[in-house]
Scaffold this motif. Structure first.
Motif, PDB file in Angstrom:
ATOM      1  N   LEU A 132       8.530   6.042 -15.065  1.00 59.53           N
ATOM      2  CA  LEU A 132       8.714   4.682 -13.771  1.00 59.53           C
ATOM      3  C   LEU A 132       6.800   4.203 -13.453  1.00 59.53           C
ATOM      4  O   LEU A 132       6.348   4.701 -13.562  1.00 59.53           O
ATOM      5  CB  LEU A 132       8.904   5.359 -12.608  1.00 59.53           C
ATOM      6  CG  LEU A 132      10.890   5.890 -12.576  1.00 59.53           C
ATOM      7  CD1 LEU A 132      11.560   6.081 -11.906  1.00 59.53           C
ATOM      8  CD2 LEU A 132      11.475   4.343 -12.886  1.00 59.53           C
ATOM      9  N   ASN A 133       6.850   3.228 -13.621  1.00 58.20           N
ATOM     10  CA  ASN A 133       5.393   3.050 -13.273  1.00 58.20           C
ATOM     11  C   ASN A 133       5.345   2.918 -11.849  1.00 58.20           C
ATOM     12  O   ASN A 133       6.430   2.042 -10.997  1.00 58.20           O
ATOM     13  CB  ASN A 133       5.416   1.175 -14.097  1.00 58.20           C
ATOM     14  CG  ASN A 133       3.815   0.658 -14.022  1.00 58.20           C
ATOM     15  OD1 ASN A 133       2.757   1.645 -13.768  1.00 58.20           O
ATOM     16  ND2 ASN A 133       3.851   0.186 -13.092  1.00 58.20           N
ATOM     17  N   ILE A 134       3.926   2.772 -10.848  1.00 54.02           N
ATOM     18  CA  ILE A 134       3.969   3.362 -10.027  1.00 54.02           C
ATOM     19  C   ILE A 134       3.263   1.949  -9.589  1.00 54.02           C
ATOM     20  O   ILE A 134       1.683   1.954 -10.175  1.00 54.02           O
ATOM     21  CB  ILE A 134       3.338   3.996  -9.186  1.00 54.02           C
ATOM     22  CG1 ILE A 134       4.148   5.607  -9.324  1.00 54.02           C
ATOM     23  CG2 ILE A 134       2.996   4.568  -7.800  1.00 54.02           C
ATOM     24  CD1 ILE A 134       3.085   6.757 -10.135  1.00 54.02           C
ATOM     25  N   THR A 179      -0.822   2.294  -0.414  1.00 58.07           N
ATOM     26  CA  THR A 179      -0.617   1.764  -0.685  1.00 58.07           C
ATOM     27  C   THR A 179       0.439   3.085  -2.059  1.00 58.07           C
ATOM     28  O   THR A 179       1.439   2.191  -2.586  1.00 58.07           O
ATOM     29  CB  THR A 179      -1.474   1.076  -2.433  1.00 58.07           C
ATOM     30  OG1 THR A 179      -2.236   0.048  -1.620  1.00 58.07           O
ATOM     31  CG2 THR A 179      -1.006   0.663  -3.240  1.00 58.07           C
ATOM     32  N   LEU A 180      -0.130   4.039  -2.639  1.00 58.74           N
ATOM     33  CA  LEU A 180       0.214   5.532  -3.476  1.00 58.74           C
ATOM     34  C   LEU A 180       2.065   5.412  -2.970  1.00 58.74           C
ATOM     35  O   LEU A 180       2.214   5.461  -3.485  1.00 58.74           O
ATOM     36  CB  LEU A 180      -0.726   6.118  -3.674  1.00 58.74           C
ATOM     37  CG  LEU A 180      -1.549   6.210  -4.374  1.00 58.74           C
ATOM     38  CD1 LEU A 180      -1.978   7.160  -4.886  1.00 58.74           C
ATOM     39  CD2 LEU A 180      -1.087   5.757  -6.102  1.00 58.74           C
ATOM     40  N   LEU A 181       2.079   5.645  -1.357  1.00 59.76           N
ATOM     41  CA  LEU A 181       3.193   5.356  -0.658  1.00 59.76           C
ATOM     42  C   LEU A 181       4.788   5.262  -0.602  1.00 59.76           C
ATOM     43  O   LEU A 181       5.062   5.006  -1.264  1.00 59.76           O
ATOM     44  CB  LEU A 181       2.811   6.049   0.589  1.00 59.76           C
ATOM     45  CG  LEU A 181       1.873   7.982   0.881  1.00 59.76           C
ATOM     46  CD1 LEU A 181       2.215   7.881   2.157  1.00 59.76           C
ATOM     47  CD2 LEU A 181       3.027   8.936  -0.318  1.00 59.76           C
ATOM     48  N   ALA A 233       7.137   5.745  -3.322  1.00 58.35           N
ATOM     49  CA  ALA A 233       8.988   5.244  -2.436  1.00 58.35           C
ATOM     50  C   ALA A 233       9.222   4.130  -3.068  1.00 58.35           C
ATOM     51  O   ALA A 233      11.049   4.018  -3.195  1.00 58.35           O
ATOM     52  CB  ALA A 233       9.190   5.000  -0.967  1.00 58.35           C
ATOM     53  N   LYS A 234       9.243   3.118  -3.425  1.00 52.51           N
ATOM     54  CA  LYS A 234      10.311   1.853  -3.719  1.00 52.51           C
ATOM     55  C   LYS A 234      10.463   2.407  -5.655  1.00 52.51           C
ATOM     56  O   LYS A 234      11.719   2.649  -5.314  1.00 52.51           O
ATOM     57  CB  LYS A 234      10.030   0.689  -3.494  1.00 52.51           C
ATOM     58  CG  LYS A 234      10.188  -0.407  -3.807  1.00 52.51           C
ATOM     59  CD  LYS A 234       8.989  -1.823  -4.211  1.00 52.51           C
ATOM     60  CE  LYS A 234       9.716  -3.294  -5.009  1.00 52.51           C
ATOM     61  NZ  LYS A 234       9.879  -4.173  -4.255  1.00 52.51           N
ATOM     62  N   CYS A 280      10.797  14.528  -1.213  1.00 47.22           N
ATOM     63  CA  CYS A 280      11.889  13.725  -1.878  1.00 47.22           C
ATOM     64  C   CYS A 280      11.691  13.459  -3.664  1.00 47.22           C
ATOM     65  O   CYS A 280      12.139  12.901  -4.011  1.00 47.22           O
ATOM     66  CB  CYS A 280      11.649  11.650  -1.200  1.00 47.22           C
ATOM     67  SG  CYS A 280      11.767  11.983  -0.119  1.00 47.22           S
ATOM     68  N   LEU A 281      10.241  13.604  -4.138  1.00 49.76           N
ATOM     69  CA  LEU A 281      10.065  13.613  -5.446  1.00 49.76           C
ATOM     70  C   LEU A 281      10.514  14.361  -5.950  1.00 49.76           C
ATOM     71  O   LEU A 281      11.424  14.831  -7.328  1.00 49.76           O
ATOM     72  CB  LEU A 281       8.576  13.594  -5.964  1.00 49.76           C
ATOM     73  CG  LEU A 281       7.845  12.379  -6.738  1.00 49.76           C
ATOM     74  CD1 LEU A 281       7.877  12.190  -7.686  1.00 49.76           C
ATOM     75  CD2 LEU A 281       6.613  13.106  -7.400  1.00 49.76           C
TER      76      LEU A 281
END
Length: 147
Positions: free
Chosen positions: A56-58, A68-70, A74-75, A93-94
């Protein structure tokens, strides 16, 4: 693969390691030596080829920071509604998710908050150490790194 984070220079396939100091050279007040990255033992070409298709690309825009990272993590990871938008909650969550592979492309990132970036990398390393997942590929184009 036996480590949590891989650093890949996408445009300079013959480079054998990436020094994070290059990416963070414009940050003021940061000890550049404290953020050196692991040497890559394989060629960058092999590392690019080793990125799993299901990774998955962040997505990151112009600024890489905690918010931005969070938000992006999350999305893309489809975190539950109870995600509290902090590092501890992101770790919870991860590690509760089925996500095993992530990518983070630094192309086009104009500003990196090195403290937030380092916390994010520690989160990934800690999750991998405790649960064997996820693995993260950080990809930078050669024109985004030092000359």
């Amino acid at each position: 693969m036996s480590q949590a984070i891989y650093y890949v220079n996408k445009n300079n396939i013959n480079q054998s390691n990436i020094n994070q100091n290059c990416i963070n050279q414009n940050q003021n007040g940061v000890d550049q030596n404290s953020i050196k990255q692991n040497k890559i033992n394989q060629s960058d070409s092999a590392l690019i080829d080793s990125i799993p298709e299901q990774a998955l690309n962040i997505p990151i825009g112009n600024v890489l920071d905690k918010e931005t990272l969070l938000n992006s993590l999350a999305k893309v990871a489809n975190f539950p509604d109870y995600f509290a938008h902090n590092w501890d909650s992101a770790w919870d969550c991860l590690t509760d998710s089925d996500i095993t592979h992530l990518t983070l492309y630094l192309n086009g990132v104009e500003k990196i908050n090195t403290e937030d970036f380092n916390v994010f990398k520690r989160l990934i390393e800690d999750a991998y150490k405790d649960f064997g997942k996820p693995q993260l590929w950080i990809v930078a184009a050669s024109d985004d790194a030092c000359e």
